[in-house]
Scaffold this motif. Sequence first.
Motif, PDB file in Angstrom:
ATOM      1  N   PRO A  77      50.352  64.597  13.529  1.00 36.72           N
ATOM      2  CA  PRO A  77      50.656  63.171  13.664  1.00 36.72           C
ATOM      3  C   PRO A  77      51.941  62.757  12.933  1.00 36.72           C
ATOM      4  CG  PRO A  77      48.591  63.534  12.433  1.00 36.72           C
ATOM      5  CD  PRO A  77      49.266  64.847  12.573  1.00 36.72           C
ATOM      6  N   ARG A 384      43.703  63.200  24.956  1.00 38.08           N
ATOM      7  CA  ARG A 384      42.520  62.528  24.400  1.00 38.08           C
ATOM      8  C   ARG A 384      41.325  62.670  25.346  1.00 38.08           C
ATOM      9  NH1 ARG A 384      46.573  58.199  22.443  1.00 38.08           N
ATOM     10  NH2 ARG A 384      46.807  58.831  20.273  1.00 38.08           N
ATOM     11  N   ASP A 405      45.747  62.427  15.679  1.00 42.01           N
ATOM     12  CA  ASP A 405      45.613  61.024  15.300  1.00 42.01           C
ATOM     13  C   ASP A 405      45.311  60.945  13.815  1.00 42.01           C
ATOM     14  OD1 ASP A 405      45.806  59.884  17.959  1.00 42.01           O
ATOM     15  OD2 ASP A 405      43.861  60.832  18.327  1.00 42.01           O
TER      16      ASP A 405
END
Length: 450
Positions: A77, A384, A405
Amino acid sequence: MSDLLLRELSVAAFDCPVITSGHEDYDRYRKVWNGVADRRPAAIVRARGLEDVRKAVVAAARARTLLAVRGGGHSLPGLSTCDDGLVLDLAQLNDVVVDQEAQTVEVGGGALLRDLDQATIPLGYVVPAGVISHTGVAGLTLGGGMGWASRKYGLTIDSLLGAELVTADGNRIWTSRTSDPELFWGIRGGGGNFGVVTRFKFRMHPFGSIVAGQWNYEFGRTAQALRTLRDLARERPRDFTVTLTATASGLGVAAVWLGDERLADAMLSPLGELAGAGTGTIGPMPYLKLQSRNDEHFASSRRYYAKGGFWRDIGDEAIAHIVDVVARAPTPDCEIFAVQLGGAVCDISDAATAYTGRNAGYYWLSEPVWDDPADDEACLAWGRAAARSLSDPSMEGNYVNELGDAGADVAREAYGTEKYQRLARLKARLDPDNLFRLNQNIKPAGTAAV
Ligand SMILES: Cc1cc2nc3c(=O)[nH]c(=O)nc-3n(C[C@H](O)[C@H](O)[C@H](O)COP(=O)(O)OP(=O)(O)OC[C@H]3O[C@@H](n4cnc5c(N)ncnc54)[C@H](O)[C@@H]3O)c2cc1C
C-alpha cells in the motif's frame, strides 16, 4: 507543518544527505516500488547510521509530522512514503556481517534480501526469507517472512535472535528473548509499529543443494492440474515446496526440493507427468538464481495491488473460482499466486509470536499487475473481488505484509482481537503518540492518539 519539520531537520544538523523538493535527486529518492504510491514528502533523510536515525525520529516527533520509515520500499500500500511528511530512508544501512563460527548474521535495517543472500549463500548458509531478491529484509521480517525455505526452516522471524531499535523517544534499545521479551514477541509479526529497526541478528542454517522444477499448463488444464498438484503436495515432506501462479494464459508451477538430491526426481517429476504439463524442466538451481528468477516480472514502478489470505488446503471451490476470475482479468499480468506453507512454520505455536496464521497450508494472493494508470480502477476492483471469492472461511487472521489496503480495521482483522489488544498495550508503552503509524497500524491502547 512542513516548515516546522524543515526547521527541526536543520537544527538536527545531519551528517547524511537530507533531500527536499528542489534537490536534483528528489524524484529518484521519493520513488517506491509500487508505481501507484506516487507521493511527495517534504524531506527524505538518507540515514547512514544510528545517530541519523535517532535525529530523524526526534525531528519528526517534535514537528508532529508524518514519518515514513523505508527499508526496501516494497510495501504494497506504499506505507514507506507519504505526502508532506518525512521519509526516513534506510537504504544505506545495508551492511551484512556474518559470524561463521556462531552461525549468525547481523543485517542493517535497510538491506535487501539479495544483500543477505549474497553474504550467506556462498558460505553454505541460508536465512529463510522471501522469493524476490529486491524485497527489503526489514519490512519482510517484521511481518513474518515466508519463502522457499520456510517449510524446512520456518518463517524469517523464527530465525530472528534479536534486533536493535530506535524508539519514538529517540532511544536505542536491544530486544531478544531475554531483553524486553514482550517487544521481541511484538516485532515478530507486528510490523514497524514499535520503532525503527537499525540492525537484525539472525541464526543461519547450513544449506546444501537445491533442485527446482517448473512447468506450464495451458489454461484448459488449470483446474485439473491444481487438483492433482494439491494432492501430490499434501504427501510431500518439508524439503519440498510448491508455488502456483494462475493467469488467463494458464498455470505456472514452480517447486523446489531442498533435501537429498538422489530423491529429487521422484519428488518433483510427478508434478509435470501426472498433472499433464505442456512444458517443463527439472534441474539443479543455485539459490541466488532461484531468488532472482522473478525479479523482472515484479519490476519497480509498475502498478500493483494485492490481497490475500490463508488456505488450510486448496479446496475444489477455490479452484473453480481461480479459473473463473483469471479468465476475467483486466490485464495479462493479473494473477492468483499461492505458496505452500506448513512444515516448520507449524512447529511454533500461534501464540508464540505476533504473526498470525501458523496452521495454514498455503498463503494465496490475488495480485493484479498493470502499467497504465487508466487501468487502476478495473485492476483494483478485480483484485478485491477475486480475493473475496478465494477466501477460506475456516481460516482466521491474515499476513499483514501482503495486504494492499491499509486502514484501522486491516490490522485488527489480521491479528484477531486477542493479539491485537496485546499489541496495542505494547504500542501504548513504546509509542503512545503513534509516531510510527505508516504501517498496518496498531492503535496505542487507552490513548486518543491518531
Ligand atoms: C515484489 C514483492 C515480493 C514479495 N515477496 C514476498 C515473499 O516472498 N515473502 C514474504 O513474506 N513477503 C513478500 N513480500 C511482501 C513483503 O514482505 C512486504 O512488502 C514488506 O513490507 C517489504 O518490506 P520492505 O522493507 O521492502 O518495505 P518498506 O516499504 O520499506 O516497508 C514496509 C513496512 O515496514 C516498515 N519498515 C521498513 N523498514 C523498517 C525498519 N527498518 N524498521 C521499522 N519499520 C520498517 C515500513 O515503515 C512499512 O510500514 C513481497 C513484496 C513484494 C512487493
